[in-house]
Design an enzyme around this catalytic site. Sequence first.
Site, PDB file in Angstrom:
ATOM      1  N   HIS A   1      31.240  30.503  32.435  1.00  0.00           N
ATOM      2  CA  HIS A   1      30.671  31.856  32.463  1.00  0.00           C
ATOM      3  C   HIS A   1      30.159  32.236  33.860  1.00  0.00           C
ATOM      4  O   HIS A   1      29.248  33.058  33.999  1.00  0.00           O
ATOM      5  CB  HIS A   1      29.521  31.996  31.457  1.00  0.00           C
ATOM      6  CG  HIS A   1      29.855  31.515  30.078  1.00  0.00           C
ATOM      7  ND1 HIS A   1      30.583  32.263  29.191  1.00  0.00           N
ATOM      8  CD2 HIS A   1      29.569  30.333  29.448  1.00  0.00           C
ATOM      9  CE1 HIS A   1      30.715  31.577  28.051  1.00  0.00           C
ATOM     10  NE2 HIS A   1      30.130  30.400  28.193  1.00  0.00           N
TER      11      HIS A   1
ATOM     12  N   SER B   1      36.637  44.351  59.757  1.00  0.00           N
ATOM     13  CA  SER B   1      36.359  45.727  59.351  1.00  0.00           C
ATOM     14  C   SER B   1      36.486  46.646  60.557  1.00  0.00           C
ATOM     15  O   SER B   1      36.162  46.261  61.683  1.00  0.00           O
ATOM     16  CB  SER B   1      34.954  45.825  58.760  1.00  0.00           C
ATOM     17  OG  SER B   1      34.536  47.164  58.668  1.00  0.00           O
TER      18      SER B   1
ATOM     19  N   LYS C   1      32.152  41.516  59.636  1.00  0.00           N
ATOM     20  CA  LYS C   1      32.948  41.209  58.451  1.00  0.00           C
ATOM     21  C   LYS C   1      34.132  40.290  58.759  1.00  0.00           C
ATOM     22  O   LYS C   1      34.777  40.402  59.793  1.00  0.00           O
ATOM     23  CB  LYS C   1      33.485  42.510  57.825  1.00  0.00           C
ATOM     24  CG  LYS C   1      32.426  43.451  57.283  1.00  0.00           C
ATOM     25  CD  LYS C   1      31.752  42.889  56.047  1.00  0.00           C
ATOM     26  CE  LYS C   1      32.685  42.826  54.870  1.00  0.00           C
ATOM     27  NZ  LYS C   1      33.138  44.168  54.441  1.00  0.00           N
TER      28      LYS C   1
ATOM     29  N   GLU D   1      42.872  38.657  48.258  1.00  0.00           N
ATOM     30  CA  GLU D   1      42.741  39.918  47.531  1.00  0.00           C
ATOM     31  C   GLU D   1      44.103  40.546  47.250  1.00  0.00           C
ATOM     32  O   GLU D   1      44.340  41.101  46.165  1.00  0.00           O
ATOM     33  CB  GLU D   1      41.857  40.881  48.323  1.00  0.00           C
ATOM     34  CG  GLU D   1      40.396  40.453  48.344  1.00  0.00           C
ATOM     35  CD  GLU D   1      39.530  41.320  49.256  1.00  0.00           C
ATOM     36  OE1 GLU D   1      38.302  41.156  49.201  1.00  0.00           O
ATOM     37  OE2 GLU D   1      40.081  42.137  50.019  1.00  0.00           O
TER      38      GLU D   1
END
Length: 468
Positions: free
Chosen positions: A156, A277, A283, A290
């Site tokens: 979980h 970024s 970043k 992704e």
Amino acid sequence: MAQLWGGRFTKQTDKLVYNFNASISFDQKFYKQDIEGSIAHVRMLGKQGILTEEEMQAIVACLKEILADVEAGRLVITDEYEDIHSFVEANLIDRLGDTGKKLHTGRSRNDQVALDMRLYTREELLHVDALLKELLGTILHIMEQNTETIMPGFTHLQKAQPITLAHHMGAYFEMFKRDRLRLHDIYERMNYCPLGSGALAGTTYPLDRAYTAELLGFYGPTLNSMDGVSDRDYLIEFLSACATIMMHLSRFSEEVIIWNSNEYQFVEIDDAYSTGSSIMPQKKNPDIAELVRGKTGRVYGALMSLLTTMKGIPLAYNKDMQEDKELSFDAMDTVKGCIALFNGMLATMKFNRERMRASANGGFTNATDAADYLVNHGVPFRDAHGIVGQIVLYCIEKGIAIDDMSLEELKAISPVFEDDVYEAISMETCVNKRLTVGAPGKEAMEQVIAAEKKYLEEEWKPLETSIQ
């Protein structure tokens, strides 16, 4: 508009209809398979005396020339042809004249395209299998290096029990190993040759279908001509296997994305597999992970598209089946690209072992072992569960781990605790006393790693049979 039919028609096909019907824009992708299938077909025609030896040799030589010219860029496949079959045959006739017109003897475009798609899918399947084997090698290397790298195991998304990085990686090894087994199963079912099925009812020519199948590396001919031209089960199975591979890659990518976050900091992705970024200079984004996660839906879409296309088609061939190509080609390319890029990302990824260990220690992942300690000292499990629950609550209030509690603090909650509790609930003990097959203990993991290494060293060989 170059097409292989027309005698029955008195009017030219409307240009819009022609373009809608044409498949050259995408089926040119298997020009090589089409030519290889034609060469095998012609050699069989020569063997059977349907073509003379001279005709057979001339056609084979010319087909090889066309293949060489296409691959060298001297001959360009253009949309003036309806499909790849028209392109090959028209160029053959241009070069050989009437002899070239004999190529299609005893063959239909129906069994021709069925063959081309099967040859192309078989080649793609083997390519995906090879890429998966490389990925498994990368995973196994990480496992070998990290049998003592302790990290939290999750359920979980909550810290549950301590495991090792080797154990966690081993779960993905099993997933991708099953993926390869699925591919091997599909290969065994699909490796039969539809050529010779004709349009749907075979042919009156004395074809030797077993010989053609042998030339093309098949186990034998398909045993029903109607099924031979209309079967796309193998492609549906392959796309299903690809969808499962992408699901596994997506799960793995999701974990990499989480592990790469500032909150976890379990991994650092190599600069070559990250981007920054345009506005935030700090970043470092896990774009490859992704994109793999995102492209999974693309492969699912191809599978659902083909299932939907095939669900209402009566026997035998119908033009709907032309829709088996574009999305399938895209899905195959997507899967290959995703496996290769994910493997590169994983192979260059750095693991923060200290951070993983600290996370396991700080998440009460040894709570179950503390309860087991009490059970081993005569406390009923349900009571032990409640006692350890009190200990966890106490630690949360104090901002400490169970290991940080003094013996006096432990005894205040349960007098059963003694000095040996610290050894019993240490992270190393929690992991290494789990020695059943498939558990994270070092001894158990080393046995599994040895078995997985042996598995990768073995070469998969397709079955050697001659008929279904």
